[in-house]
Each structure stands twice: as C-alpha cells, then as structure tokens.
Design an enzyme around this catalytic site. Sequence first.
Site, PDB file in Angstrom:
ATOM      1  N   ARG A 125       0.824  -1.229   0.000  1.00 22.52           N
ATOM      2  CA  ARG A 125       0.000   0.000   0.000  1.00 22.52           C
ATOM      3  C   ARG A 125       0.857   1.278   0.000  1.00 22.52           C
ATOM      4  O   ARG A 125       0.446   2.311   0.516  1.00 22.52           O
ATOM      5  CB  ARG A 125      -0.967   0.025   1.199  1.00 22.52           C
ATOM      6  CG  ARG A 125      -2.014  -1.072   1.206  1.00 22.52           C
ATOM      7  CD  ARG A 125      -2.976  -0.968   0.040  1.00 22.52           C
ATOM      8  NE  ARG A 125      -4.075  -1.901   0.137  1.00 22.52           N
ATOM      9  CZ  ARG A 125      -4.053  -3.154  -0.351  1.00 22.52           C
ATOM     10  NH1 ARG A 125      -2.986  -3.618  -0.964  1.00 22.52           N
ATOM     11  NH2 ARG A 125      -5.115  -3.922  -0.231  1.00 22.52           N
TER      12      ARG A 125
ATOM     13  N   SER B 281     -11.127  -1.275   2.374  1.00 24.27           N
ATOM     14  CA  SER B 281     -10.488  -1.353   3.699  1.00 24.27           C
ATOM     15  C   SER B 281     -10.170   0.062   4.174  1.00 24.27           C
ATOM     16  O   SER B 281      -9.536   0.822   3.441  1.00 24.27           O
ATOM     17  CB  SER B 281      -9.167  -2.116   3.619  1.00 24.27           C
ATOM     18  OG  SER B 281      -9.370  -3.413   3.132  1.00 24.27           O
TER      19      SER B 281
ATOM     20  N   GLU C  88      -6.037   3.934   5.416  1.00 28.94           N
ATOM     21  CA  GLU C  88      -5.600   3.742   4.025  1.00 28.94           C
ATOM     22  C   GLU C  88      -6.089   4.875   3.104  1.00 28.94           C
ATOM     23  O   GLU C  88      -5.300   5.392   2.312  1.00 28.94           O
ATOM     24  CB  GLU C  88      -6.104   2.383   3.520  1.00 28.94           C
ATOM     25  CG  GLU C  88      -5.635   2.064   2.120  1.00 28.94           C
ATOM     26  CD  GLU C  88      -6.311   0.827   1.544  1.00 28.94           C
ATOM     27  OE1 GLU C  88      -5.942  -0.286   1.938  1.00 28.94           O
ATOM     28  OE2 GLU C  88      -7.198   0.980   0.680  1.00 28.94           O
TER      29      GLU C  88
HETATM   30  P1  FAD Z   1      -9.191   8.291  -5.976  1.00 31.19           P
HETATM   31  O1  FAD Z   1      -9.959   7.901  -4.766  1.00 31.19           O
HETATM   32  O2  FAD Z   1      -9.879   9.160  -6.978  1.00 31.19           O
HETATM   33  O3  FAD Z   1      -7.849   8.985  -5.524  1.00 31.19           O
HETATM   34  C1  FAD Z   1      -7.061   8.426  -4.497  1.00 31.19           C
HETATM   35  C2  FAD Z   1      -5.806   9.294  -4.328  1.00 31.19           C
HETATM   36  O4  FAD Z   1      -5.016   9.247  -5.515  1.00 31.19           O
HETATM   37  C3  FAD Z   1      -6.125  10.770  -4.121  1.00 31.19           C
HETATM   38  O5  FAD Z   1      -5.156  11.300  -3.256  1.00 31.19           O
HETATM   39  C4  FAD Z   1      -5.995  11.368  -5.521  1.00 31.19           C
HETATM   40  O6  FAD Z   1      -5.644  12.746  -5.508  1.00 31.19           O
HETATM   41  C5  FAD Z   1      -4.854  10.548  -6.093  1.00 31.19           C
HETATM   42  N1  FAD Z   1      -4.936  10.358  -7.555  1.00 31.19           N
HETATM   43  C6  FAD Z   1      -5.916   9.757  -8.259  1.00 31.19           C
HETATM   44  N2  FAD Z   1      -5.594   9.702  -9.569  1.00 31.19           N
HETATM   45  C7  FAD Z   1      -4.379  10.294  -9.692  1.00 31.19           C
HETATM   46  C8  FAD Z   1      -3.495  10.547 -10.784  1.00 31.19           C
HETATM   47  N3  FAD Z   1      -3.792  10.196 -12.051  1.00 31.19           N
HETATM   48  N4  FAD Z   1      -2.317  11.164 -10.541  1.00 31.19           N
HETATM   49  C9  FAD Z   1      -1.986  11.537  -9.273  1.00 31.19           C
HETATM   50  N5  FAD Z   1      -2.775  11.337  -8.201  1.00 31.19           N
HETATM   51  C10 FAD Z   1      -3.959  10.723  -8.408  1.00 31.19           C
HETATM   52  N6  FAD Z   1      -7.673  -1.069  -2.966  1.00 31.19           N
HETATM   53  C11 FAD Z   1      -6.810  -2.109  -3.047  1.00 31.19           C
HETATM   54  O7  FAD Z   1      -5.586  -1.900  -3.107  1.00 31.19           O
HETATM   55  N7  FAD Z   1      -7.245  -3.405  -3.043  1.00 31.19           N
HETATM   56  C12 FAD Z   1      -8.546  -3.702  -2.975  1.00 31.19           C
HETATM   57  O8  FAD Z   1      -8.905  -4.875  -2.968  1.00 31.19           O
HETATM   58  C13 FAD Z   1      -9.488  -2.641  -2.907  1.00 31.19           C
HETATM   59  N8  FAD Z   1     -10.802  -2.902  -2.805  1.00 31.19           N
HETATM   60  C14 FAD Z   1     -11.697  -1.874  -2.727  1.00 31.19           C
HETATM   61  C15 FAD Z   1     -13.058  -2.178  -2.642  1.00 31.19           C
HETATM   62  C16 FAD Z   1     -13.996  -1.170  -2.568  1.00 31.19           C
HETATM   63  C17 FAD Z   1     -15.463  -1.518  -2.472  1.00 31.19           C
HETATM   64  C18 FAD Z   1     -13.578   0.186  -2.584  1.00 31.19           C
HETATM   65  C19 FAD Z   1     -14.590   1.294  -2.535  1.00 31.19           C
HETATM   66  C20 FAD Z   1     -12.227   0.501  -2.653  1.00 31.19           C
HETATM   67  C21 FAD Z   1     -11.259  -0.523  -2.724  1.00 31.19           C
HETATM   68  N9  FAD Z   1      -9.883  -0.272  -2.791  1.00 31.19           N
HETATM   69  C22 FAD Z   1      -8.998  -1.310  -2.902  1.00 31.19           C
HETATM   70  C23 FAD Z   1      -9.381   1.116  -2.754  1.00 31.19           C
HETATM   71  C24 FAD Z   1      -9.394   1.814  -4.150  1.00 31.19           C
HETATM   72  O9  FAD Z   1     -10.172   1.083  -5.060  1.00 31.19           O
HETATM   73  C25 FAD Z   1      -7.985   1.959  -4.719  1.00 31.19           C
HETATM   74  O10 FAD Z   1      -7.175   2.704  -3.841  1.00 31.19           O
HETATM   75  C26 FAD Z   1      -8.007   2.664  -6.078  1.00 31.19           C
HETATM   76  O11 FAD Z   1      -6.721   2.580  -6.680  1.00 31.19           O
HETATM   77  C27 FAD Z   1      -8.399   4.136  -5.985  1.00 31.19           C
HETATM   78  O12 FAD Z   1      -8.605   4.608  -7.302  1.00 31.19           O
HETATM   79  P2  FAD Z   1      -9.425   5.941  -7.581  1.00 31.19           P
HETATM   80  O13 FAD Z   1      -9.265   6.261  -9.026  1.00 31.19           O
HETATM   81  O14 FAD Z   1     -10.809   5.809  -7.095  1.00 31.19           O
HETATM   82  O15 FAD Z   1      -8.621   6.982  -6.697  1.00 31.19           O
HETATM   83  N1  EPU Z   2     -11.242 -10.970   9.521  1.00 33.36           N
HETATM   84  C1  EPU Z   2     -11.904 -11.073  10.722  1.00 33.36           C
HETATM   85  N2  EPU Z   2     -12.963 -10.247  10.937  1.00 33.36           N
HETATM   86  C2  EPU Z   2     -13.394  -9.347  10.016  1.00 33.36           C
HETATM   87  C3  EPU Z   2     -12.702  -9.232   8.787  1.00 33.36           C
HETATM   88  C4  EPU Z   2     -11.621 -10.075   8.566  1.00 33.36           C
HETATM   89  O1  EPU Z   2     -11.552 -11.866  11.584  1.00 33.36           O
HETATM   90  O2  EPU Z   2     -14.373  -8.652  10.284  1.00 33.36           O
HETATM   91  C5  EPU Z   2     -10.138 -11.894   9.244  1.00 33.36           C
HETATM   92  C6  EPU Z   2     -10.559 -12.906   8.160  1.00 33.36           C
HETATM   93  O3  EPU Z   2     -11.232 -14.009   8.701  1.00 33.36           O
HETATM   94  C7  EPU Z   2      -9.231 -13.300   7.562  1.00 33.36           C
HETATM   95  C8  EPU Z   2      -8.394 -12.020   7.731  1.00 33.36           C
HETATM   96  O4  EPU Z   2      -9.044 -11.207   8.694  1.00 33.36           O
HETATM   97  O5  EPU Z   2      -8.646 -14.333   8.298  1.00 33.36           O
HETATM   98  C9  EPU Z   2      -8.176 -11.259   6.443  1.00 33.36           C
HETATM   99  O6  EPU Z   2      -9.433 -10.879   5.888  1.00 33.36           O
HETATM  100  P1  EPU Z   2      -9.639 -10.731   4.303  1.00 33.36           P
HETATM  101  O7  EPU Z   2      -9.084 -11.904   3.606  1.00 33.36           O
HETATM  102  O8  EPU Z   2     -11.057 -10.365   4.059  1.00 33.36           O
HETATM  103  O9  EPU Z   2      -8.672  -9.557   3.886  1.00 33.36           O
HETATM  104  P2  EPU Z   2      -8.402  -8.147   4.543  1.00 33.36           P
HETATM  105  O10 EPU Z   2      -7.096  -8.175   5.245  1.00 33.36           O
HETATM  106  O11 EPU Z   2      -9.585  -7.706   5.314  1.00 33.36           O
HETATM  107  C10 EPU Z   2      -7.094  -7.326   2.441  1.00 33.36           C
HETATM  108  C11 EPU Z   2      -6.959  -6.035   1.697  1.00 33.36           C
HETATM  109  C12 EPU Z   2      -8.122  -5.875   0.726  1.00 33.36           C
HETATM  110  C13 EPU Z   2      -8.084  -7.021  -0.267  1.00 33.36           C
HETATM  111  C14 EPU Z   2      -8.188  -8.347   0.501  1.00 33.36           C
HETATM  112  C15 EPU Z   2      -8.034  -9.544  -0.404  1.00 33.36           C
HETATM  113  C16 EPU Z   2      -5.766  -4.445   3.067  1.00 33.36           C
HETATM  114  C17 EPU Z   2      -5.855  -3.252   3.952  1.00 33.36           C
HETATM  115  N3  EPU Z   2      -6.925  -4.925   2.624  1.00 33.36           N
HETATM  116  O12 EPU Z   2      -8.282  -7.247   3.213  1.00 33.36           O
HETATM  117  O13 EPU Z   2      -7.964  -4.648   0.034  1.00 33.36           O
HETATM  118  O14 EPU Z   2      -9.132  -6.924  -1.196  1.00 33.36           O
HETATM  119  O15 EPU Z   2      -7.143  -8.409   1.503  1.00 33.36           O
HETATM  120  O16 EPU Z   2      -6.695  -9.660  -0.797  1.00 33.36           O
HETATM  121  O17 EPU Z   2      -4.672  -4.910   2.779  1.00 33.36           O
HETATM  122  C18 EPU Z   2      -8.504  -2.321   0.165  1.00 33.36           C
HETATM  123  O18 EPU Z   2      -7.292  -2.098   0.257  1.00 33.36           O
HETATM  124  O19 EPU Z   2      -9.364  -1.401   0.135  1.00 33.36           O
HETATM  125  C19 EPU Z   2      -8.978  -3.707   0.109  1.00 33.36           C
HETATM  126  C20 EPU Z   2     -10.261  -4.028   0.093  1.00 33.36           C
END
Ligand code: FAD
Ligand code: EPU
Length: 341
Positions: A161, A231, A327
């Site tokens: 991250r 997250s 995050e």
């Molecule tokens: P924004 O929210 O629009 O911007 C985020 C930051 O980046 C801001 O500071 C913005 O100014 C900057 N920024 C955006 N575009 C640019 C650019 N072109 N140049 C310079 N700066 C820029 N993240 C994960 O890593 N793994 C996951 O599994 C994951 N799951 C998600 C699930 C859900 C339901 C949601 C809502 C979010 C999740 N995220 C996850 C977080 C998010 O999707 C990522 O961080 C994504 O990359 C953000 O993209 P965005 O275009 O929406 O960024």
């Molecule tokens: N867990 C609990 N309680 C909860 C949630 C999770 O005990 O309420 C435990 C689960 O049982 C599991 C562990 O925590 O053993 C990890 O949970 P999970 O696999 O759902 O992943 P996470 O750590 O919650 C991370 C990333 C996600 C990504 C998933 C899958 C971060 C901060 N988050 O979530 O990224 O999609 O793994 O790889 O690293 C994001 O960054 O926005 C994001 C959604």
Amino acid sequence: MSFPYSLKPFNTFGVEQSCLSLIEVHSKAELQSACLSLYQSKRPMLVLGGGSNIVFTNDFNGTVVRVLSKGISCSEDDTHFYLAVEAGENWHELVHFSLNQNMPGLENLALIPGTVGAAPIQNIGAYGVELCDICDWVEYLELESGNLRRLTVDECEFAYRESIFKSRLRDKAVITAVGLRLPKAWQPKLAYGPLQSFTAETVTPREIFDRVCEVRSEKLPNPEVLGNAGSFFKNPIVSAATYMQLAARFPSIVGYAQPNGEVKLAAGWLIEHAGLKGFTLGNAGVHAKQALVLVNLGHATGQDICRLALHVITRVNEVFGVKLEAEPRIMGLTGETSLDV
Ligand code: FAD
Ligand code: EPU
C-alpha cells in the site's frame, strides 16, 4: 453546500461535499495543461480518479480535476504482452479487456474500483497479487518542470500500500499512464484462501476472475448501496517478537509472515476482537460483515467517518497495543489533511 459543484457523485463514501470548480479532462494533453496551469497559479487542486480511496471532510476550496483520459495500446514480444494504459481508464474494465484479449495476469485484481492512474499510488493489491507484480513503468507529469517522466517499476519504490507517489513525489506528480507487462507463460496465483481449492494445472484465468468477483461481492459492500472506500485501515506490520507475544495472549489472531520475518496482522480480526464489528457512531459504522470496512449508513459526513476511525484506532491500541493507520486519503478545505479534523 457552500461551493457550486457537488462531489457526492464522485466519491464512493457518498459524502455530500462540494468544490469551487470542477474540470473534466478527456485526454493526456488536457490533463497536462489543466494540472500545469492550476499548479502554476498556486490554487488548491485535487486530481481525482474514481473517488474510491478518499474521504472529504470539508468542502474543497479549489479545483477538482476529474481524470477521464482513455486509451489502451497493446504490443508483444516472444515472452510478454505489454499494455500502455491512459490514467483515466477504469481498472476493472481493463482487467476484463485483458482477459477478453487472451492476455491473462490481472484476474486476481478484478473488481477493484477506481482508475488505472490511481493504481500505482497505493500499489493496489488483492488475492495474492499487487500492481508491482505486473507493472512495467509509470508515466507522470512532473508539476515543477512541466515534463512527462517515466519511472521503471523499481524506481516506483512499491511496497505494501505504498509507493514513491505517496512519499517523495506526493503533490509533485500527476500520473498520466501506466505500463503493464504480462508474461505469456501464464502462472495462476492461487495462494490466497478462497483460491486454494483450484488446481494449478487445470484452472483458467476466467475461473479465477469469476471466483475473485464472487468472493469480493460477498465480503465487500457495493458502494452504490452502502458508501465505503474498501479497507479503511492498512493491515499493520509488527515484529516477530510482538507477534509471538500477541499470539500467546490471543491464540486465534490472524497474521501473515513477511519475507523479512515481520508479521502482517489482519486488522479486520483486531477490530472485530476489540468488539467493534457492527459498531456505529452517528451515521458512520464498522461494517457488520467485514470489520476493516467503514461505511456510510445514511447521511454520514467525512467528519463522522474520521471520528469513527479515530475511535477504532484508540480501542485497537488499548486492547492489542497495535496502532492502525488509515488507508484512504483524507481531504480538507484546501488540501490533504489527517483523521484528526
Ligand atoms: P481516488 O480515490 O480518486 O484517488 C485516491 C488518491 O489518488 C487521491 O489522493 C488522488 O488525488 C490521487 N490520484 C488519483 N488519480 C491520480 C493521478 N492520475 N495522478 C496523481 N494522483 C492521483 N484497494 C486495493 O488496493 N485493493 C482492494 O482490494 C481494494 N478494494 C476496494 C473495494 C472497494 C469496495 C472500494 C470502494 C475501494 C477498494 N480499494 C482497494 C481502494 C481503491 O479502489 C484503490 O485505492 C483505487 O486505486 C483508488 O482509485 P481511484 O481512481 O478511485 O482513486
Ligand atoms: N477478519 C476477521 N474479521 C473481520 C474481517 C476479517 O476476523 O471482520 C479476518 C478474516 O477471517 C481473515 C483475515 O481477517 O482471516 C483477512 O481478511 P480478508 O481476507 O477479508 O482480507 P483483509 O485483510 O480484510 C485485504 C486487503 C483488501 C483485499 C483483501 C483480499 C488491506 C488493507 N486490505 O483485506 O484490500 O481486497 O485483503 O486480498 O490490505 C482495500 O485495500 O481497500 C482492500 C479491500
């Protein structure tokens, strides 16, 4: 609303804030010229992708630049496919496109919201793959000089991250395009729990894609139904000694050993076992199905969400002695701020 443009449609928390002006850019050239002139005028500017990793705690007294530049070009050599993708492309659509073109390698990263341009910033990751595993280069506009520059994957200083765009190049760079490099000798990445039931020899990229989409849809709330930013906290990394002490006191604690011996703790487990799963404060809540996700239960403000986040950080620290870090990026009146608004 104190400024003319609503930001509600442009942030996945669905927080109702506004901005002074809003520009939509549809090409790299427009992105460059809009950002350069705003930077040179020294007026507050926010480059916004899909708004899926941001919390607006205030109206924004500046210009929001929405990145909508499109374009994907593909090439190949004997060993790899190469994709050069403009910043405003939607990440999940790119994953879909690459699969349809028989260029696998992105399937574990399906259904992550947001734009391609934002993907390198926090080195998006899920289901055992991070952007850095398939990234070739990142192109950005250097605001000080006005030049386009290209960093190799090593120069991006990617970590969990993290990247150079959150540290040394913070507020100094606008990402304009991303290069991806996908090996033709595709290897499935099946280490993550729900993917372990597949057999490496027979599984297809499409099956992984479908399973990832299925698991994500079960665990993570759809922002169109329940506002959230995925997250809300990073999974904290602690020393092996700290992990051993915690595991002795809390035998069911979830931790993942890192290559350097440190341990990444599951923050969702910590929050749940601090008794906060489903906890609400005003209109903001800890998601009842996934404690790592904070949600907007109705008309939450960014400040409600930050207040809840601070409460979670305090309680987890009291119970486990572990400090969680947010995050998403927290935006205030004129620029980035902290949870302590
Ligand atoms: P924004 O929210 O629009 O911007 C985020 C930051 O980046 C801001 O500071 C913005 O100014 C900057 N920024 C955006 N575009 C640019 C650019 N072109 N140049 C310079 N700066 C820029 N993240 C994960 O890593 N793994 C996951 O599994 C994951 N799951 C998600 C699930 C859900 C339901 C949601 C809502 C979010 C999740 N995220 C996850 C977080 C998010 O999707 C990522 O961080 C994504 O990359 C953000 O993209 P965005 O275009 O929406 O960024
Ligand atoms: N867990 C609990 N309680 C909860 C949630 C999770 O005990 O309420 C435990 C689960 O049982 C599991 C562990 O925590 O053993 C990890 O949970 P999970 O696999 O759902 O992943 P996470 O750590 O919650 C991370 C990333 C996600 C990504 C998933 C899958 C971060 C901060 N988050 O979530 O990224 O999609 O793994 O790889 O690293 C994001 O960054 O926005 C994001 C959604």
